[in-house]
Design an enzyme around this catalytic site. Structure first.
Site, short mmCIF file in Angstrom:
data_model
loop_
_atom_site.label_atom_id
_atom_site.label_comp_id
_atom_site.label_asym_id
_atom_site.label_seq_id
_atom_site.Cartn_x
_atom_site.Cartn_y
_atom_site.Cartn_z
N GLY A 12 0.84 -1.21 0.00
CA GLY A 12 0.00 0.00 0.00
C GLY A 12 0.87 1.25 0.00
O GLY A 12 1.88 1.30 0.70
N ARG A 73 0.31 -4.72 -4.95
CA ARG A 73 0.37 -5.93 -4.12
C ARG A 73 0.68 -7.03 -5.14
O ARG A 73 -0.02 -7.16 -6.13
CB ARG A 73 -0.98 -6.17 -3.45
N GLY A 103 5.90 -1.70 3.85
CA GLY A 103 5.58 -2.25 5.17
C GLY A 103 6.19 -3.62 5.39
O GLY A 103 7.08 -4.07 4.63
N ASP A 104 5.70 -4.33 6.40
CA ASP A 104 6.32 -5.61 6.76
C ASP A 104 6.19 -6.66 5.66
O ASP A 104 7.09 -7.49 5.46
CB ASP A 104 5.81 -6.13 8.12
N SER A 106 6.31 -6.10 2.48
CA SER A 106 7.36 -5.78 1.50
C SER A 106 8.72 -6.23 2.03
O SER A 106 9.57 -6.72 1.28
CB SER A 106 7.40 -4.27 1.25
N THR A 127 4.29 3.03 5.77
CA THR A 127 2.90 2.57 5.74
C THR A 127 2.09 3.46 6.66
O THR A 127 2.58 3.86 7.72
CB THR A 127 2.75 1.10 6.17
N ASP A 129 -0.18 2.47 8.41
CA ASP A 129 -0.62 1.65 9.56
C ASP A 129 0.30 1.77 10.77
O ASP A 129 -0.11 1.42 11.89
CB ASP A 129 -0.71 0.17 9.16
N ASP A 131 2.64 -0.11 11.70
CA ASP A 131 2.66 -1.41 12.38
C ASP A 131 3.95 -2.19 12.13
O ASP A 131 3.95 -3.41 12.21
CB ASP A 131 1.44 -2.24 11.95
N MET A 171 -8.44 3.25 8.74
CA MET A 171 -7.68 2.08 8.28
C MET A 171 -6.73 1.58 9.38
O MET A 171 -6.84 1.97 10.54
CB MET A 171 -6.91 2.43 7.02
N ARG A 173 -5.35 -1.87 8.93
CA ARG A 173 -5.33 -3.33 8.74
C ARG A 173 -5.73 -4.03 10.03
O ARG A 173 -6.80 -3.72 10.56
CB ARG A 173 -3.96 -3.78 8.25
N GLN A 253 -7.22 8.39 3.32
CA GLN A 253 -6.17 8.37 4.34
C GLN A 253 -4.80 8.02 3.76
O GLN A 253 -3.78 8.26 4.38
CB GLN A 253 -6.50 7.31 5.42
O1 F6P Z 1 -1.49 -1.15 4.64
C1 F6P Z 1 -2.12 0.03 4.26
C2 F6P Z 1 -3.58 -0.19 4.05
O2 F6P Z 1 -4.16 1.03 3.63
C3 F6P Z 1 -4.34 -0.76 5.25
O3 F6P Z 1 -4.65 0.22 6.21
C4 F6P Z 1 -5.54 -1.35 4.57
O4 F6P Z 1 -6.10 -2.39 5.34
C5 F6P Z 1 -4.96 -1.89 3.29
O5 F6P Z 1 -3.79 -1.15 3.05
C6 F6P Z 1 -5.84 -1.82 2.08
O6 F6P Z 1 -5.18 -2.49 1.05
P1 F6P Z 1 -5.54 -2.39 -0.50
O7 F6P Z 1 -4.91 -1.13 -1.02
O8 F6P Z 1 -4.90 -3.59 -1.08
O9 F6P Z 1 -7.02 -2.37 -0.61
#
Ligand code: F6P
Length: 321
Positions: A12, A73, A103-104, A106, A127, A129, A131, A171, A173, A253
């Protein structure tokens, strides 16, 4: 021949990724590296798609959200043989080190790639998140917090006018870092995060008590990982005397111009990443620890669970009376 750094932005996107690309490129060039930006995350390594980045070509991007390299992704990178293909791409282009901005998930990709390639792998945590283990803060988190706060302040206006309860889903995750900090900063009546399960009855009791105190409007911040927000809104409406509305903030966001803090972190993390490469150190992730830029093993950053300090929730709850 100049040594070569490859940059990948993966997973993301997060505001500040461009600032990190700019900084890796410019610090890298000043240290004598040439820099290649692989496009669309790990897919760029599977398809050998990249552009040469120069100090000039990364001009004018520090203030831009998103990533100029695009991101993806990339489940294809988890397929048998994919990491080997990525390693061949690195070898073919004489890439000596890869800086992975993400993020983790990646970072886990970089760990696998590092097993098949001689190139040094360095993770730069980015990220919304927040996290990622080993860093107090990730690139983009501060921007996402501010974006959410700005929107929710507006929601508060209409909540007060109509004397309604708003559930606002942010958001994050499976983690509650974003919800907790946003909730604290908008003065949420209740903050719901996966790390602190809460029963419907307790949430309704708080809102009913608030109404008795004359506080008829309220904002409940919920992390997307807490549960089904729509069901929650319906249940609270059923069990309290209040009108309840749900607002899911969603992808706004993830976008927007990075805050000064996100740009600063991106620049400092990138500088340290290149420094580590100059020292020929790999399999590391950079991060912020107690206010200072530091590095930890990539394996830990990728796989260990970051601790969320519930004391912040306690303070937020004390402030919401
Ligand atoms: O990891 C960032 C994030 O925005 C999370 O907060 C959310 O759950 C996820 O990515 C959404 O992923 P995608 O862009 O694949 O819908």
């Amino acid at each position: 021949m100049a040594k070569t750094i490859g940059i990948v932005t993966s997973g993301g996107d997060a505001p500040g990724m461009n600032a990190a690309i700019r900084a890796v490129t410019r610090v890298g060039h000043s240290m004598g590296f040439q820099v290649l930006g692989f496009e669309r995350g790990w897919d760029g390594l599977l398809t050998n798609t990249f552009k040469k980045l120069t100090p000039r070509s990364v001009g004018g991007i520090i203030q831009l959200g998103g990533t100029m390299l695009h991101t993806l992704r990339c489940p294809a990178f988890e397929q048998p043989g994919a990491v080997e293909t990525g390693a061949e791409t690195l070898q073919q282009n004489n890439v000596d080190a890869v800086v992975v901005i993400g993020g983790d998930g990646s970072f886990r990709g970089a760990l696998e790639l590092g097993k098949k390639s001689d190139a040094l792998m360095i993770g730069v945590p980015a990220t919304i998140d927040n996290d990622v283990y080993g860093t107090d803060e990730t690139i983009g988190f501060d921007t996402a917090v501010n974006t959410a706060v700005n929107i929710i302040d507006k929601i508060r206006d209409t909540a007060i006018s109509h004397e309604r309860i708003f559930i606002v889903e942010v958001m994050g995750r499976k983690r509650g870092f974003l919800a907790l900090e946003v909730g604290m900063c908008i003065g949420a009546e209740v903050i719901l995060i996966p790390e602190n399960p809460m029963h419907l009855e307790d949430i309704c009791r708080i809102m009913d008590d608030n109404a008795k105190k004359g506080k008829r409007a309220g904002i409940i911040i919920t992390a997307e990982g807490f549960g089904n927000s729509s069901e929650l809104a319906q249940n609270i409406q059923r069990q309290t005397e209040s009108e309840v509305r749900l607002s899911i903030l969603g992808y706004a966001q993830r976008g927007g111009s990075p805050t000064a803090r996100s740009r600063l972190l991106a620049s400092l993390f990138a500088e340290r990443a290149v420094e580590l490469i100059c020292e020929e150190k790999g399999n590391l992730a950079v991060g912020l620890q107690r206010g200072a830029v530091a590095s930890i093993e990539l394996e830990k950053a990728a796989n260990e669970r970051k601790h969320l300090d519930l004391r912040l929730l306690k303070v937020a709850n004390m402030l919401s009376i």
